[in-house]
Design an enzyme around this catalytic site. Structure first.
Site, PDB file in Angstrom:
ATOM      1  N   ASP A 516       0.863  -1.057  -0.055  1.00 54.84           N
ATOM      2  CA  ASP A 516       0.011   0.051   0.060  1.00 54.84           C
ATOM      3  C   ASP A 516       0.758   1.363  -0.010  1.00 54.84           C
ATOM      4  O   ASP A 516       1.839   1.087   0.236  1.00 54.84           O
ATOM      5  CB  ASP A 516      -0.929  -0.005   1.229  1.00 54.84           C
ATOM      6  N   GLU A 517       0.050   2.418  -0.261  1.00 55.38           N
ATOM      7  CA  GLU A 517       0.748   3.647  -0.186  1.00 55.38           C
ATOM      8  C   GLU A 517       2.247   3.789  -0.622  1.00 55.38           C
ATOM      9  O   GLU A 517       3.144   4.331  -0.096  1.00 55.38           O
ATOM     10  CB  GLU A 517       0.756   4.104   1.094  1.00 55.38           C
TER      11      GLU A 517
END
Length: 831
Positions: A516-517
Site C-alpha cells: 500500500d501507499e
C-alpha cells in the site's frame, strides 16, 4: 553559513560539557499548545492548516549552550514564526529547532515558537513526546518535561507538556460543513439514553449464538468441576479451552460429529452433565469458551441449556502493529487468549514498516540490530532516527523485536487455539527500516572490501535521483523494484520466516506484503529506465509489476499472497495467482464498497478492514483527550462497530456518516456478482500513538468484542443484499428498532464480559459517563449499564452515583471497572 547546530561564534563562545547539557535537559520548560484549527489564513496553496505554540522556558542560572531541539510532529510543519529559532524537517515527522545566527538562549526567559502545520490537530495525544536537546559533540538528551506520565486513577499514559484543549469552536475543522461535535458529558448522556438501557440477559455468551433454547429439567451443579472425556479429538487440540474450566467430577463429554458446519458446535447442559458435539477442534474449543462465559454469568449451577452455533464468516481477524511501536511477546500472548475467548481465528502481525523491523532473521542480523531500535543517532549507523517521539533508550518498551524463539512461542500458542498467524512486512513502500538496516550492512561489508557481499541485499540504487515524499513524509522508504538485490532480500526473508513456521509445526500459508501507499518512486532510477525500455512499462506500473512478481514467487512456495487493497487493485488479475487475500481499507464513503465488490469479483479472498469501523487506532469518540489518529473517522465507538452490516455494505449509509460527520448516501456502483462473497472481517490497530501494552488493550477493548459479534453472527437489522441498491442516511430498510434491541442485548452481556476482562488483566477502555444537570439535579448514565459511576463536587471524596441527586456548582464524574481497580477519564458538568 548557519549549520544544523548554531553559528561558529556561539560554538566558540560556549564550550559545552555533557553535564551542562544534561542539567539543561532536566530543567528546561517545554509546553505545546494548540491555538486554533481555524487560523485567519494559511500559506498560499494550503487548503487547511492549524497554529500551535511551543513555549521554551530557560531556567534561571542555566548556561547558554549552542543547542538544537529535536521534536516529532506528525503534521508537516509549513512555517514557524520566531525571532530566535528556525525550523528544519529532517525526515518523516522529525523536526529540529535551530538557533538563528547570533542568537542564544537567555536564562530566565521563555521563548515562544509559533508553528503553522498542515491540516488540523484534534487530539492532545497527537503531539509526540520525548523532544531532545542536542549540542555538538555531546550525547543528546530527552527534555524531561516532554516525557510521558501515568495517571494514577486510570493507568493511562499522559502527556503533561501538552496544554488542555477546551475551546471547541476554535479547535473545530476549518471546513464550514464539518458537523463533528465533541462528545461532551451532556451529549454522551443524550446518546446513551437514546440507545436504551441494557436488557437483562439469560444467556451471556459473546458472540451471541445462532440459536439458544432452555429445555425443561433439573439444574446442573458444576461446583465440583468437570471431568472431560474426548472422542474424535486429541485433548491437546482443545487444551487451552479446557483450561478455562474447573476440573472435577461432573461429566463433560466432547465428541466430533458429522453434519455440523466448520467451527460449529452443539452445547447441551442437562441431565447431570454437559455434552459438546463439534465439527472440529475449533468448534469444540468455542463450545468450551461459551460454557465458561455462561458459568461466569449464571454461577456454578446452570439451568438446562442447548446452544447450536456456527460462524457467519470463516475469517475473523485481528491485526496488531508491532512496527511503529513495539509491543511485547507477553501482550501478544494475552491477545491470542482473548481472541480465542471471543472466537477470532486469524492474527495478522505487522512486523516491518518505516519505523521498525520486529522479527529476528538470523542471516540478516542488521534488521534487528539496527532496524528494531530508534535512538538519538541521526547518522543511523546504530539505530533508526527517533520518529514518532520515540524514547531513544535502547531498553525502552517501544524498542525491540521478537526473537526466533519468541515468534515460535507465539505460533504455537496461536495454533493451540485454532488461530492462524499471518506475518506482514510492508513493501515496496513503508520499508525504511529494512532499507536503512541493509545500508548499515552494505557499509560494514564495503569496509572489509567485500563489494559483492555488500551489494547482495542492498535495497536502493545509488544512481536513483528520484525525489518523492511518502504519505508519512519520508523521502527514502521505498525499495527499488528494478534491481535483483531487492528480490534476493525478499526471498531470503520469506524463506527464513517459512523455516520458523515449519520448525514450530505451523506451516506458513499466507504472507502479507502490504503493497500500500507506495510513493512516486523510481522515475529517475537507471535500472528502472532500462527495465521500462525493455518491457514498455510506465513508472506507475512498476508497483503492480512488483506485486505480481512477489505473488508468483510466493505461489511457487505454496504460500498465498495477501496485501492491502489499494496496491493489489492496480495489478492485472490475469497475472496474479489463484489464491490472493485482499484487505479492503477504503472508507465506506470513499469508494470502499466498490473496491470490496470489485476485488471479491476477481475471486480473491476479500477481508473487510474498513476504517470506519475496523481501524481501532481511530479514537472512540470525538474528544481532544482520546488517543488515536483521526484521518478516517473522528470516532469509532463500540456501537458503530456493533451496528456494522458486512453483508450489505451500502446499507451502512443508514448508520455511519462520512469523515465530516455528514449523513450521506452510499451507492452500489460495482455490484457483487452472483457466487462472490466477502470472506470475513478484520480489526486493525496501528501503533503510531500506541506506546504501551496497556494502550493496546485500551484501543482494542471493548470494541473488539463488538467486531467479534459481527464477524460471527448476521445482524437482525441487515437487509438482504440486492445488487445495485443504494441506501440513504436513516434508511427505513435498516430496522433501527432491531438494532437498538440488539445493542441492548449486547450491552447486557457486556457486564459479564467486563468482569472476565478484569480477571484476564485486560485494561479495556471505560467510557466516561454521560451526565447533565437540570433543575439543580445531577443525572448520569453509562455506555454499558451496570458500570459503576462516581461523582464529586469541589475535589471532595468520590461518591457512588445511584440516581439523580441535588447538586450545586460543577461536578466531576467517572466510571469504574466492576472490580474497582481502574477508573475512566474524569469529566465535568456544570449547571
Amino acid at each position: 553559513m548557519m549549520t544544523l547546530w548554531a553559528s561558529a561564534a556561539i560554538l566558540a563562545a560556549v564550550p559545552a560539557a555533557q553535564a551542562d547539557l544534561d542539567r539543561l535537559a532536566a530543567t528546561l520548560g517545554y509546553r505545546y499548545t494548540i491555538l486554533t484549527n481555524r487560523p485567519a489564513s494559511c500559506p498560499t496553496g494550503v487548503p487547511r492548516c492549524f497554529e500551535a505554540d511551543i513555549a521554551i522556558a530557560v531556567p534561571d542560572g542555566a548556561l547558554s549552550l549552542p543547542v538544537e531541539i529535536r521534536y516529532s510532529l506528525v503534521n508537516p510543519v509549513l512555517k514557524v514564526d520566531s525571532d530566535t529559532f528556525d525550523n528544519r524537517t529532517i525526515n518523516g515527522d522529525l523536526n529540529v529547532l535551530t538557533l538563528k545566527p547570533d542568537q542564544r538562549l537567555t536564562p530566565g526567559r521563555t521563548y515562544h515558537v509559533k508553528v503553522t502545520g498542515l491540516g488540523a490537530f484534534f487530539s492532545r495525544n497527537h503531539m509526540m513526546p520525548n523532544a531532545m536537546l542536542a549540542a555538538p559533540g555531546l550525547v543528546p538528551r530527552v527534555i524531561a518535561a516532554t516525557r510521558t506520565g501515568t495517571d494514577a486513577a486510570t493507568g493511562l499514559e499522559t502527556l503533561p507538556f501538552v496544554a488542555p484543549m477546551t475551546d471547541e469552536a476554535a479547535l473545530a475543522r476549518s471546513a464550514p460543513d464539518d458537523q463533528t461535535l465533541w462528545r461532551t458529558p451532556e451529549r454522551a448522556f443524550a446518546l446513551y439514553a437514546e440507545r436504551g438501557a441494557a436488557t437483562p440477559v439469560d444467556v451471556a455468551i459473546l458472540p451471541r449464538p445462532t440459536t439458544v433454547t432452555r429445555p425443561a429439567g433439573a439444574p446442573v451443579d458444576l461446583s465440583k468441576g468437570l471431568r472431560a472425556s474426548v472422542e474424535g479429538f486429541t485433548r491437546t487440540a482443545i487444551a487451552p479451552a479446557l483450561a478455562a474450566l474447573p476440573i472435577g467430577t461432573v461429566p463433560l463429554i466432547i465428541r466430533r460429529q458429522a453434519g455440523i458446519a466448520p467451527e460449529g458446535y452443539r452445547l447441551t447442559i442437562g441431565r447431570g452433565g454437559v455434552t459438546i458435539a463439534a465439527a472440529d477442534a475449533a468448534g469444540a474449543s468455542y463450545a468450551l469458551r461459551s460454557l465458561a462465559q455462561q458459568m461466569a454469568a449464571e454461577g456454578p449451577t446452570l439451568r438446562p441449556l442447548i446452544v447450536e452455533d456456527a460462524p457467519r464468516y470463516g475469517f475473523r481477524g485481528l491485526h496488531i502493529d508491532l512496527a511503529r511501536n513495539f509491543h511485547s511477546k507477553a501482550e501478544i500472548l494475552k491477545l491470542i487468549e482473548q481472541m480465542a475467548a471471543y472466537k477470532l481465528n486469524t492474527l495478522h502481525l505487522h512486523l516491518g514498516d518505516d519505523e521498525g523491523w520486529r522479527l529476528q532473521i538470523a542471516s540478516l542480523p542488521e534488521l534487528t540490530e539496527v532496524g528494531a531500535y530508534r535512538c538519538a543517532d541521526l547518522s543511523e549507523k546504530t539505530c533508526l532516527s527517533p520518529q514518532l517521539g520515540a524514547d531513544p533508550a535502547r531498553e525502552a518498551a517501544t524498542n525491540g523485536y521478537l526473537t526466533a524463539a519468541d515468534y515460535s512461542d507465539i505460533l504455537r500458542a496461536a495454533k493451540a487455539r485454532q488461530i492462524d498467524v499471518i506475518p506482514s512486512f510492508d513493501m515496496p513502500g513503508h520499508s525504511r527500516a529494512a532499507i536503512r538496516s541493509m545500508e548499515v550492512r552494505y557499509d560494514r561489508l564495503m569496509a572489509k572490501g567485500d563489494r559483492a557481499g555488500a551489494e547482495r541485499f542492498r535495497l536502493v540504487e545509488p544512481g536513483d535521483t528520484t525525489r518523492y515524499s511518502s504519505v508519512q513524509h519520508y523521502d527514502d522508504n521505498t525499495l527499488n523494484v528494478c534491481i535483483p538485490s531487492t528480490y534476493r532480500f525478499i526471498d531470503t526473508v520469506i524463506d527464513a520466516i517459512a523455516a520458523l513456521h515449519k520448525a514450530a509445526g505451523v506451516p506458513l500459508t499466507t504472507y502479507h506484503i502490504g503493497a500500500d501507499e507506495t510513493a512516486g518512486a523510481w522515475v529517475q532510477s537507471p535500472a528502472c529506465k532500462v527495465m521500462m525500455g525493455q518491457t514498455g512499462l510506465q513508472p506507475k506500473q512498476l508497483g503492480a509489476y512488483f506485486i505480481e512478481r512477489i505473488a508468483a514467487d510466493l505461489a511457487k512456495r505454496g504460500i498465498a499472497v495477501a496485501g492491502w487493497s489499494d496496491g493489489l487493485g492496480h495489478t492485472d488479475p490475469a497475472k496474479m495467482p489463484a489464491k490472493v487475500q485482499t484487505n479492503i481499507w477504503s472508507n465506506l464513503h470513499a469508494g470502499g464498497v466498490a473496491e470490496a465488490h470489485d476485488q471479491a469479483n476477481r475471486g480473491w479472498k476479500t477481508v473487510l478492514s474498513i476504517p470506519d469501523l475496523g481501524y481501532f487506532d481511530m479514537p472512540y469518540a470525538a474528544d481532544p483527550n482520546e488517543t488515536g489518529y483521526d484521518w478516517a473517522s473522528r470516532g469509532v465507538d463500540s456501537f458503530q462497530v456493533f451496528g456494522f452490516m458486512p453483508g450489505n455494505l451500502a446499507a451502512n449509509a443508514a448508520l455511519i456518516p462520512n469523515i465530516l460527520a455528514q449523513p450521506k448516501a452510499v451507492a452500489d456502483t460495482v455490484p457483487l456478482q452472483p457466487g462472490r462473497s466477502i470472506a470475513g472481517i478484520q480489526a486493525q490497530l496501528w501503533s503510531e500513538t500506541v506506546r504501551r501494552d496497556s494502550q493496546v488493550d485500551y484501543m482494542l477493548f471493548p470494541r473488539l468484542l463488538a467486531l467479534a459479534e459481527r464477524a460471527w453472527r448476521k445482524p437482525d437489522w441487515e437487509p438482504a443484499y440486492v445488487a445495485g441498491t443504494a441506501y440513504q442516511p436513516n434508511d427505513a430498510r435498516v430496522d433501527r428498532a432491531k438494532l437498538l434491541a440488539g445493542w441492548q442485548d449486547f450491552a447486557g452481556r457486556m457486564g459479564v464480559q467486563m468482569r472476565l476482562l478484569d480477571r484476564a488483566g485486560v485494561t479495556y477502555r471505560l467510557a466516561p459517563p454521560g451526565a447533565r444537570i437540570t433543575g439543580g439535579r445531577l443525572e448520569a448514565n453509562a455506555e454499558f449499564a451496570g458500570t459503576p459511576i462516581e461523582y464529586r463536587i469541589g475535589g471532595t471524596a468520590w461518591t457512588r452515583y445511584t440516581g439523580p441527586v441535588a447538586v450545586t456548582g460543577a461536578v466531576e464524574l467517572r466510571t469504574r471497572t466492576p472490580d474497582g481497580r481502574r477508573a475512566s477519564r474524569t469529566v465535568t458538568v456544570a449547571p
